[in-house]
Design an enzyme around this catalytic site. Structure first.
Site, PDB file in Angstrom:
ATOM      1  N   GLY A  46       7.650  10.272  -1.823  1.00 56.59           N
ATOM      2  CA  GLY A  46       8.858   9.491  -1.547  1.00 56.59           C
ATOM      3  C   GLY A  46       9.003   8.389  -2.571  1.00 56.59           C
ATOM      4  O   GLY A  46       8.048   8.062  -3.297  1.00 56.59           O
ATOM      5  N   GLN A  51      11.736   0.202  -5.436  1.00 54.40           N
ATOM      6  CA  GLN A  51      10.508   0.340  -6.236  1.00 54.40           C
ATOM      7  C   GLN A  51      10.797   0.499  -7.727  1.00 54.40           C
ATOM      8  O   GLN A  51       9.917   0.321  -8.552  1.00 54.40           O
ATOM      9  CB  GLN A  51       9.676   1.539  -5.741  1.00 54.40           C
ATOM     10  CG  GLN A  51       9.112   1.342  -4.344  1.00 54.40           C
ATOM     11  CD  GLN A  51       8.393   2.574  -3.860  1.00 54.40           C
ATOM     12  OE1 GLN A  51       9.013   3.482  -3.320  1.00 54.40           O
ATOM     13  NE2 GLN A  51       7.085   2.636  -4.044  1.00 54.40           N
ATOM     14  N   CYS A  90       0.954   4.238  -1.569  1.00 55.73           N
ATOM     15  CA  CYS A  90       2.231   3.715  -2.068  1.00 55.73           C
ATOM     16  C   CYS A  90       2.195   3.709  -3.590  1.00 55.73           C
ATOM     17  O   CYS A  90       1.214   3.245  -4.182  1.00 55.73           O
ATOM     18  CB  CYS A  90       2.447   2.293  -1.542  1.00 55.73           C
ATOM     19  SG  CYS A  90       4.000   1.569  -2.095  1.00 55.73           S
ATOM     20  N   LEU A  91       3.259   4.213  -4.191  1.00 57.70           N
ATOM     21  CA  LEU A  91       3.294   4.264  -5.658  1.00 57.70           C
ATOM     22  C   LEU A  91       3.336   2.863  -6.263  1.00 57.70           C
ATOM     23  O   LEU A  91       2.978   2.684  -7.419  1.00 57.70           O
ATOM     24  CB  LEU A  91       4.499   5.095  -6.122  1.00 57.70           C
ATOM     25  CG  LEU A  91       4.475   6.565  -5.661  1.00 57.70           C
ATOM     26  CD1 LEU A  91       5.755   7.279  -6.069  1.00 57.70           C
ATOM     27  CD2 LEU A  91       3.246   7.301  -6.190  1.00 57.70           C
ATOM     28  N   HIS A 132       8.084   4.188   6.021  1.00 54.74           N
ATOM     29  CA  HIS A 132       7.473   3.504   4.875  1.00 54.74           C
ATOM     30  C   HIS A 132       8.563   3.159   3.841  1.00 54.74           C
ATOM     31  O   HIS A 132       8.601   2.046   3.316  1.00 54.74           O
ATOM     32  CB  HIS A 132       6.409   4.438   4.278  1.00 54.74           C
ATOM     33  CG  HIS A 132       5.761   3.948   3.025  1.00 54.74           C
ATOM     34  ND1 HIS A 132       4.428   3.589   2.956  1.00 54.74           N
ATOM     35  CD2 HIS A 132       6.242   3.788   1.756  1.00 54.74           C
ATOM     36  CE1 HIS A 132       4.131   3.210   1.725  1.00 54.74           C
ATOM     37  NE2 HIS A 132       5.213   3.324   0.970  1.00 54.74           N
ATOM     38  N   GLU A 133       9.463   4.120   3.579  1.00 57.96           N
ATOM     39  CA  GLU A 133      10.520   3.895   2.574  1.00 57.96           C
ATOM     40  C   GLU A 133      11.564   2.891   3.080  1.00 57.96           C
ATOM     41  O   GLU A 133      12.068   2.081   2.311  1.00 57.96           O
ATOM     42  CB  GLU A 133      11.195   5.227   2.197  1.00 57.96           C
ATOM     43  CG  GLU A 133      10.269   6.311   1.659  1.00 57.96           C
ATOM     44  CD  GLU A 133       9.398   5.882   0.502  1.00 57.96           C
ATOM     45  OE1 GLU A 133       9.752   4.912  -0.200  1.00 57.96           O
ATOM     46  OE2 GLU A 133       8.330   6.496   0.306  1.00 57.96           O
ATOM     47  N   HIS A 136      10.426  -0.472   2.376  1.00 55.53           N
ATOM     48  CA  HIS A 136      10.687  -0.903   0.995  1.00 55.53           C
ATOM     49  C   HIS A 136      12.090  -1.488   0.869  1.00 55.53           C
ATOM     50  O   HIS A 136      12.292  -2.520   0.222  1.00 55.53           O
ATOM     51  CB  HIS A 136      10.560   0.274   0.020  1.00 55.53           C
ATOM     52  CG  HIS A 136       9.149   0.570  -0.403  1.00 55.53           C
ATOM     53  ND1 HIS A 136       8.336  -0.370  -0.993  1.00 55.53           N
ATOM     54  CD2 HIS A 136       8.416   1.715  -0.350  1.00 55.53           C
ATOM     55  CE1 HIS A 136       7.160   0.186  -1.274  1.00 55.53           C
ATOM     56  NE2 HIS A 136       7.181   1.438  -0.885  1.00 55.53           N
TER      57      HIS A 136
HETATM   58  O1  K1U Z   1       6.918   4.858  -1.213  1.00 53.77           O
HETATM   59  C1  K1U Z   1       6.032   5.290  -1.919  1.00 53.77           C
HETATM   60  O2  K1U Z   1       5.416   4.523  -2.623  1.00 53.77           O
HETATM   61  C2  K1U Z   1       5.696   6.758  -1.925  1.00 53.77           C
HETATM   62  C3  K1U Z   1       4.531   7.095  -1.012  1.00 53.77           C
HETATM   63  C4  K1U Z   1       5.060   7.677   0.276  1.00 53.77           C
HETATM   64  C5  K1U Z   1       4.085   7.732   1.408  1.00 53.77           C
HETATM   65  C6  K1U Z   1       2.936   8.485   1.345  1.00 53.77           C
HETATM   66  C7  K1U Z   1       2.079   8.532   2.409  1.00 53.77           C
HETATM   67  C8  K1U Z   1       2.377   7.854   3.551  1.00 53.77           C
HETATM   68  C9  K1U Z   1       3.507   7.093   3.618  1.00 53.77           C
HETATM   69  C10 K1U Z   1       4.376   7.042   2.538  1.00 53.77           C
HETATM   70  C11 K1U Z   1       3.656   8.098  -1.732  1.00 53.77           C
HETATM   71  O3  K1U Z   1       4.099   9.130  -2.096  1.00 53.77           O
HETATM   72  S1  K1U Z   1       2.022   7.656  -1.982  1.00 53.77           S
HETATM   73  C12 K1U Z   1       1.261   8.985  -2.852  1.00 53.77           C
HETATM   74  C13 K1U Z   1       1.140  10.259  -2.117  1.00 53.77           C
HETATM   75  O4  K1U Z   1       1.614  11.240  -2.601  1.00 53.77           O
HETATM   76  C14 K1U Z   1       0.464  10.408  -0.809  1.00 53.77           C
HETATM   77  C15 K1U Z   1      -0.486   9.533  -0.322  1.00 53.77           C
HETATM   78  C16 K1U Z   1      -1.076   9.716   0.915  1.00 53.77           C
HETATM   79  C17 K1U Z   1      -0.700  10.797   1.676  1.00 53.77           C
HETATM   80  C18 K1U Z   1       0.237  11.691   1.216  1.00 53.77           C
HETATM   81  C19 K1U Z   1       0.818  11.491  -0.029  1.00 53.77           C
HETATM   82 ZN    ZN Z   2       5.603   2.724  -1.003  1.00 50.22          ZN
END
Ligand code: K1U
Ligand code: ZN
Length: 178
Positions: A46, A51, A90-91, A132-133, A136
């Site tokens: 996401g 971001q 989170c990225l 989560h988004e 943000h």
């Molecule tokens: O918003 C962001 O920074 C993107 C985030 C989304 C997210 C992942 C996991 C849980 C809640 C929100 C990411 O994509 S983090 C990287 C990722 O691919 C990931 C990390 C943990 C679990 C699954 C994916």
């Molecule tokens: Zn995030």
């Protein structure tokens, strides 16, 4: 299409409250394409416009590889009181993962990239990710739910990761070309 620099925690710009999108213009369509490319490149599931330093209510997401979804002006309503923990990442907080509890089932109302209404009741990873988004877009970062000690460790970790990435020659939002 272009890769966009992702803001890193604790950049204060991540605290900006996003404004509604008035119209899906050509510029917004380009932003959507660039955000999807940026999300794939960063191996995320996401990405919120906040971001990439665009403070409008726009989210892209792909939980299944190669079927990206777009949520414009999203409204997310919890449908149950029951919460479930999930190990979030989170990225904007690279290489930091921790458990956050959020409502298990939510309703998503939004528009897609064609202006079509989305109205879905969702659970599982989609429910976790959209909440989560949405955070943000409201200037909230998942580490805000953690202890002060964990927040401080997250700041240190992000600083280290940025240094390593800069040494490796990667572009970060913290360091733009002169
Ligand atoms: O918003 C962001 O920074 C993107 C985030 C989304 C997210 C992942 C996991 C849980 C809640 C929100 C990411 O994509 S983090 C990287 C990722 O691919 C990931 C990390 C943990 C679990 C699954 C994916
Ligand atoms: Zn995030």
């Amino acid at each position: 299409m272009a890769l966009l620099p992702i803001l890193n925690y604790p950049d204060p710009r991540l605290r900006t409250i996003a404004k509604p999108v008035k119209e899906v213009t050509a510029e917004i369509k380009t932003l959507i394409a660039d955000m999807i490319e940026t999300m794939y490149d960063a191996q995320g599931i996401g990405l919120a416009a906040s971001q990439v330093d665009r403070h409008i209510q726009l989210i892209v997401m792909d939980l299944s590889e190669n079927s990206p979804r777009v949520f414009i002006n999203p409204k997310v309503t919890p449908l149950v009181e029951e919460k479930q923990p999930y190990e979030e990442g989170c990225l904007s907080v690279p290489e930091v993962y921790d458990s956050v509890e959020r409502p298990k089932k939510v309703r998503i109302e939004a528009l897609d990239e064609h202006g079509k209404k989305i109205d879905e009741e969702v659970e599982g990873l989609l429910a976790v990710c959209i909440q989560h988004e949405m955070d943000h877009l409201n200037g909230v970062i998942f580490v805000d739910y953690l202890s002060r000690l964990k927040q401080s460790r997250a700041r240190d970790k992000v600083r280290k990761v940025i240094k390593i990435r800069e040494k490796q020659g990667e572009q970060t939002a913290d360091k733009q070309p002169q």
